[in-house]
Write a protein that holds these residues in place. Structure first.
Motif: not given
Length: 438
Positions: A326, A343, A349-350, A367, A371, A401
């Protein structure tokens, strides 16, 4: 030295505040607004905007208006598709509607780019740095032959080709103008366009759009350009950003205009031993709190301050992102940060910690499929929140992602579904759903 002193003072103030008060109260004290808009509330605002049009209806429908209304009807009644080639269905709110809308955009959309305005503020593409999104979009749209028309009567949308970043550089730094004077400069430009052409006055600017990544863009355009579709990096729903009308411009920190895809990609999930990574300057109030709680606290949490800006430091930063599960995307002075796209670029993973931030391509992307959103008040629980995510869910988000990465990349020659096309699609999509049926 001044910046370091201020940061040190801020850290000391935050430390004292956190020791004497609850975390929730201390963060609320430092926040610039009173309430946060949750992701579920943003989703509700989007749905409301799709159902209830906010556009000013022209006195009569023109040919282009009827074409947009026809497109809206086709999108709303799009044939169902489950797994179309080239797209990752789970990352979209409604893959059927997106696919139909994108096809119609490719087939129908025409954009007129105003010729008025002189460099360096207008028609001037800066392709590197933190505000590069402004320049890349401007460069690619002005050189486009598929969507751009010479006859404004054929256009569905009208692009105002100025750079808020260059406006600030050209006027503010040289003559110490304030934001009000810069906004007045843009008003004079709008007045020029409105006097020379009939299109602005016909819709009060609702079929016009602008693209701005500088922090000030939202403030400079909130009055005289308030009816336009504003494509903004600083997409703060608490400060005038209108979900369903405005759309978010991704912050893309471009280091090489010749090779914007350099270093693309990262390690697979099994080769990412770091749970979470952050490094950056102490801009704003969130990042000092992040470091106060997590710097040097856990071996799998690499939460750092500024890193060296030389080549070795940049390489170390990239490697952290490529090897972390992350990547923490904490807001700076404003809600946006280049770490969101970084990212995705490095397949990390944001984890977005920025209350009231509307993420890019919000109109079409789901999203939460790729994320994590954490409220600023929950920074003390950051590690527990991340550890509570099941491994299979993390792997699915990592896959998401990788699949959406194509939508956040600049190409010197645009390709299907890339960032240029996705930004243009968001403008098209918002305009289509502004249209009111008779």
């Amino acid at each position: 030295m001044v910046t370091q002193t201020k940061n040190a003072e801020l850290l000391q103030t935050i430390s004292v505040t956190l020791n004497n008060n609850s975390t929730r109260d201390s963060i609320s004290t430092l926040k610039r607004w009173e309430r946060s808009t949750s992701m579920s509330q943003m989703n509700s605002l989007l749905i409301h905007s799709l159902v209830y049009s906010h556009s000013m209806r022209p006195q009569r429908l023109y040919v282009r208006d009827r074409e947009l209304l026809s497109a809206k009807l086709e999108i709303e009644n799009a044939p169902r598709v489950d797994n179309p080639p080239g797209l990752y269905a789970y990352a979209f709110r409604n893959i059927s509607m997106f696919k139909r809308s994108y096809e119609l955009m490719e087939r129908m959309l025409k954009v007129y780019v105003y010729k008025e305005g002189e460099k360096p503020i207008f028609h001037n593409s800066k392709m590197r740095g933190i505000y590069a999104s402004e320049g890349w979009f401007m460069k690619l749209i002005e050189g486009n032959k598929k969507f751009v028309v010479r006859d404004p009567r054929k256009a569905h949308l009208f692009y105002l080709p100025f750079s808020p970043h260059m406006l600030r550089v050209a006027m503010f730094d040289r003559n110490s103008h304030n934001q009000k004077e810069l906004a007045e400069f843009l008003k004079n430009y709008v007045d020029l366009v409105a006097k020379k052409y009939s299109f602005w006055n016909r819709t009060a600017g609702t079929d016009h759009f602008l693209v701005g990544c500088h922090d000030w863009a939202s403030q400079l355009t909130r009055h005289h350009m308030r009816n336009c579709i504003r494509v903004l990096c600083n997409s703060n729903v608490a400060k005038g950003f209108k979900i369903g009308k405005d759309t978010t411009l991704p912050v893309t920190y471009i280091r090489s205009a010749e090779n914007p895809l350099k270093e693309l990609g990262g390690k697979p999930p099994s080769e990412r031993p770091i749970l979470a990574f952050f490094a950056g300057n102490m801009h704003g109030y969130v990042r000092p709190i992040l470091l106060e709680f997590w710097e040097n606290k856990e071996p799998d949490m690499k939460i750092l301050g500024p890193m060296s800006r030389d080549n070795a430091g940049k390489r170390r930063y990239r490697e952290y992102m490529k090897r972390s599960k992350y990547c923490i995307c904490a807001r700076g002075y404003e809600v946006h940060t280049p770490r969101v796209v970084e990212s995705i670029f490095y397949e990390c993973v944001p984890v977005i910690i920025s209350d009231n931030y509307v993420p890019p391509l919000f109109e079409v992307l789901n999203w939460e499929a790729f994320s994590v959103f954490i409220q600023e008040k929950d920074i003390p629980n950051l590690r527990n929140i991340l550890l509570s995510i099941p491994e299979e869910k993390y792997v699915a988000m990592h896959m998401g992602v990788k699949k959406v990465q194509q939508h956040f990349l600049w190409h010197k020659k645009p390709v299907k579904y890339d960032l240029f096309h996705m930004i243009l699609h968001s403008v098209w999509y918002n305009r289509v759903f502004q249209m009111e049926s008779k």
